[in-house]
Scaffold this active site. Structure first.
Site, PDB file in Angstrom:
ATOM      1  N   ASN A 221       0.801  -1.236   0.000  1.00  0.00           N
ATOM      2  CA  ASN A 221       0.000   0.000   0.000  1.00  0.00           C
ATOM      3  C   ASN A 221       0.827   1.278   0.000  1.00  0.00           C
ATOM      4  OD1 ASN A 221       0.746  -0.461   2.668  1.00  0.00           O
ATOM      5  ND2 ASN A 221      -1.169   0.291   3.536  1.00  0.00           N
TER       6      ASN A 221
ATOM      7  N   LYS B  17      12.185  -7.885   1.623  1.00  0.00           N
ATOM      8  CA  LYS B  17      11.245  -8.651   0.777  1.00  0.00           C
ATOM      9  C   LYS B  17      10.039  -7.739   0.539  1.00  0.00           C
ATOM     10  CE  LYS B  17       8.385 -11.731  -0.867  1.00  0.00           C
ATOM     11  NZ  LYS B  17       7.373 -10.707  -1.192  1.00  0.00           N
TER      12      LYS B  17
ATOM     13  N   ALA C 135       6.468  -6.406  -1.280  1.00  0.00           N
ATOM     14  CA  ALA C 135       5.240  -7.105  -1.682  1.00  0.00           C
ATOM     15  C   ALA C 135       5.297  -7.472  -3.159  1.00  0.00           C
ATOM     16  CB  ALA C 135       4.030  -6.205  -1.415  1.00  0.00           C
TER      17      ALA C 135
ATOM     18  N   GLU D 251       3.884  -4.047  12.581  1.00  0.00           N
ATOM     19  CA  GLU D 251       2.950  -2.951  12.321  1.00  0.00           C
ATOM     20  C   GLU D 251       1.807  -3.589  11.528  1.00  0.00           C
ATOM     21  OE1 GLU D 251       0.916  -0.512  10.924  1.00  0.00           O
ATOM     22  OE2 GLU D 251       2.469   0.335   9.628  1.00  0.00           O
TER      23      GLU D 251
ATOM     24  N   ARG E 285      -7.234   9.026   1.760  1.00  0.00           N
ATOM     25  CA  ARG E 285      -5.805   8.914   1.437  1.00  0.00           C
ATOM     26  C   ARG E 285      -5.541   7.460   1.027  1.00  0.00           C
ATOM     27  NH1 ARG E 285      -1.624   7.819   5.656  1.00  0.00           N
ATOM     28  NH2 ARG E 285       0.415   8.322   4.793  1.00  0.00           N
TER      29      ARG E 285
ATOM     30  N   CYS F   5      -3.517   1.223   6.901  1.00  0.00           N
ATOM     31  CA  CYS F   5      -3.902   0.705   8.213  1.00  0.00           C
ATOM     32  C   CYS F   5      -4.314   1.830   9.150  1.00  0.00           C
ATOM     33  CB  CYS F   5      -2.799  -0.151   8.800  1.00  0.00           C
ATOM     34  SG  CYS F   5      -1.270   0.724   8.911  1.00  0.00           S
TER      35      CYS F   5
ATOM     36  N   GLU G 210     -11.179  -4.672   9.027  1.00  0.00           N
ATOM     37  CA  GLU G 210     -10.499  -3.573   8.345  1.00  0.00           C
ATOM     38  C   GLU G 210     -11.021  -3.514   6.907  1.00  0.00           C
ATOM     39  OE1 GLU G 210      -6.236  -4.175   8.152  1.00  0.00           O
ATOM     40  OE2 GLU G 210      -5.930  -2.026   8.416  1.00  0.00           O
TER      41      GLU G 210
ATOM     42  N   SER H  76       0.579  10.444  10.395  1.00  0.00           N
ATOM     43  CA  SER H  76       1.853   9.920   9.902  1.00  0.00           C
ATOM     44  C   SER H  76       2.885  11.033   9.769  1.00  0.00           C
ATOM     45  CB  SER H  76       1.626   9.270   8.531  1.00  0.00           C
ATOM     46  OG  SER H  76       0.545   8.373   8.642  1.00  0.00           O
TER      47      SER H  76
HETATM   48  C1  SIN Z   1       0.220   1.880   6.689  1.00  0.00           C
HETATM   49  O1  SIN Z   1      -0.854   1.889   6.116  1.00  0.00           O
HETATM   50  O2  SIN Z   1       0.792   0.814   6.923  1.00  0.00           O
HETATM   51  C2  SIN Z   1       0.928   3.124   7.190  1.00  0.00           C
HETATM   52  C3  SIN Z   1       0.497   4.350   6.578  1.00  0.00           C
HETATM   53  C4  SIN Z   1       1.265   5.566   7.018  1.00  0.00           C
HETATM   54  O3  SIN Z   1       2.459   5.542   7.337  1.00  0.00           O
HETATM   55  O4  SIN Z   1       0.648   6.601   7.025  1.00  0.00           O
END
Ligand code: SIN
Length: 487
Positions: free
Chosen positions: A161, A184, A186, A260, A288, A294, A391, A451
């Protein structure tokens, strides 16, 4: 967007595995295709790494580790600083590449390149601030010296992402701390990482410090690394179920672990909130990255006195957003990453509607090519709707009402996840009370974006542990050694 320019950028990307400072083919001589999610067409083919390649990458880490740990911190920092500058100088190419493989609109890709580069600048500055302690033994008979040392070879597993920023958020502190690494990326979005590896090489990163193994067989490729005691740390950004599996594998040699994982961010709007700001920020928190984040607002809990107005304003703004291929002018919403992800989003909406939700805007797939889904606002959400627990990872905003602060906090905490929450209120006492009551690692107070490379990013509960960025980010790559000194 001119397709000659797209081809030129695709041609610039190395297509091999990056091991020991060299680009090489997969040991099986096989490749895999990388797709544009907006057109479903193949962009290019890259090396499909194997377990043998992953072990070669770990061998390269081992060869480089002790010299790298002994490299002066200023020199490690300067390499990061030069890469930060190279990333900015190549921002247009990096952004286009990211849009092609991931789908997000070009403006957002440019934003991610800046965000990603800032992690390198931040950790260039942190490299020279690794310190320790010197103290007198309480009984006066000796001295206690505490020093910090690099944990050693790391496995960094990054998601699709945010193809570059989730890389630099791990690579930056690992380099600053003096660790070597196998990255590694994605399977869906390896190209941005390959370009980044090239820039790090150009900036003078010694051979073997960073190795990149692209592959379609993630667990087969990373599995042998966990069996090898030379690996000392794993850092993963991705889903909670995969994080749990990696934790099990990491237990074999008791690796240092940073996780995370998933989120289910509540977005709380109290009756005294500045509604215009709450709607503006909701667009950021929800839309966004097309909601594929996440930290995306997953559920909106709005006080009953303002819920109708908030929902209709949000629906109007989301309904106006331009959906299309991220390379096109004015596009604000790109495709989702693949058909599986779009299917998950569509099923969650269908489940909510089946349980009585009303569609204020969207609620459907868009177009017959590419994985597009319309920005969607739902109201009247039943308590058992799956999207309150799961989610969504898509452009869907369910709005639910509450009538008291306690009810809002209880609803916000009613989740297995605890990554981030957003709180909108103009009452400072309420803001503090509510913020303290939330079971999350981060809070956006009257802000839809938390962020920031200078801040500690991470969660609690099933959102994982460890912090990335900020003052704590480098600690994840250091261990503490205490020396008892006889005086
Ligand atoms: C994420 O979706 O893993 C993090 C997004 C971010 O750093 O804003």
């Amino acid at each position: 967007m001119d397709s000659a320019r797209e081809n030129a950028v695709l041609t610039m990307v190395p297509k091999g595995l990056f091991i020991g400072g060299e680009w090489r083919d997969s040991s099986s001589n096989t490749t895999f295709g990388v797709e544009d999610p907006a057109t479903q067409q193949k962009l290019t083919e890259i090396a499909d790494g194997t377990p043998v390649d992953a072990m070669a990458a770990l061998d390269a880490c081992e060869r480089a580790q002790s010299d790298w740990a002994a490299t002066p911190p200023r020199d490690r920092g300067e390499i990061l600083r030069r890469t930060f500058e190279l990333m900015n100088a190549n921002a247009d190419d990096l952004a286009l590449l990211m849009t092609l493989e991931m789908g997000k609109p070009l403006a957002e890709s440019k934003g991610e390149v800046t965000y990603a580069a800032e992690f390198l600048r931040w950790f260039a500055e942190e490299a020279v601030r690794i310190d320790g302690r010197w103290s007198v033994n309480p009984n006066g008979s000796g001295r206690l010296l505490t020093m910090k040392q690099p944990v050693g070879p790391c496995l960094l597993i990054t998601p699709w992402n945010f193809p570059i920023a989730m890389g630099t958020r791990k690579i930056g502190p690992a380099i600053a701390a003096g660790c070597t690494m196998v990255v590694k990326p994605a399977q869906q979005t390896p190209l941005s990482m390959l370009m980044l590896a090239q820039l790090l090489h150009e900036a003078g990163l010694p051979d073997g410090v960073l190795n990149v193994v692209t592959s379609t067989k993630a667990s087969a490729v990373t599995g042998p690394l966990f069996d090898d005691a030379r690996l000392r740390k794993v850092s993963f950004t991705g889903s909670t179920p995969i994080g749990q599996k990696l934790m099990e594998q990491a237990s074999k040699h008791l690796l240092r672990v940073s996780m995370e994982l998933g989120g289910n961010a509540p977005y709380l709007v109290f009756g005294d909130a500045d509604l215009e700001a709450a709607v503006d920020q909701a667009l950021i928190a929800k839309m966004r990255n097309m909601g594929e984040s996440c930290v995306a607002a997953n559920r909106f809990h709005v006080h009953e006195s303002v819920a109708e107005e908030f929902s209709s304003r949000l629906a109007e703004r989301m309904g106006e957003m331009k959906v299309g291929r991220g390379t096109e002018d004015g596009v604000q919403v790109g495709p989702l990453i693949d058909d599986t992800q779009r299917g998950i989003v569509a099923d969650l909406v269908e489940d909510a509607v089946g349980k009585g939700a009303k569609v204020l805007t969207g609620g459907e797939r868009v177009g017959d090519r590419g994985y597009f889904y319309a920005p969607t606002v739902l109201s009247g959400i039943a308590d058992d709707a799956s999207l309150l627990r799961e989610e969504i990872f898509g452009p869907v905003a369910p709005v639910k009402t509450f009538s008291s602060d306690d009810e809002a906090v209880a609803a916000a905490n009613n989740s297995d996840y605890g990554l981030v929450a957003y709180v909108f209120t103009s009452d400072i006492k309420r803001a503090i009370r509510v913020t303290e009551g939330l079971e999350v690692g981060m809070v956006g107070l009257n802000r839809g974006l938390v962020s920031n490379p200078a801040a500690e990013f991470g969660g609690v509960k099933e959102s994982g542990f460890g912090r990335e960025g900020g003052r704590e980010g480098i600690e994840e790559y250091l261990y503490t050694k205490y020396v008892a000194v006889d005086v």
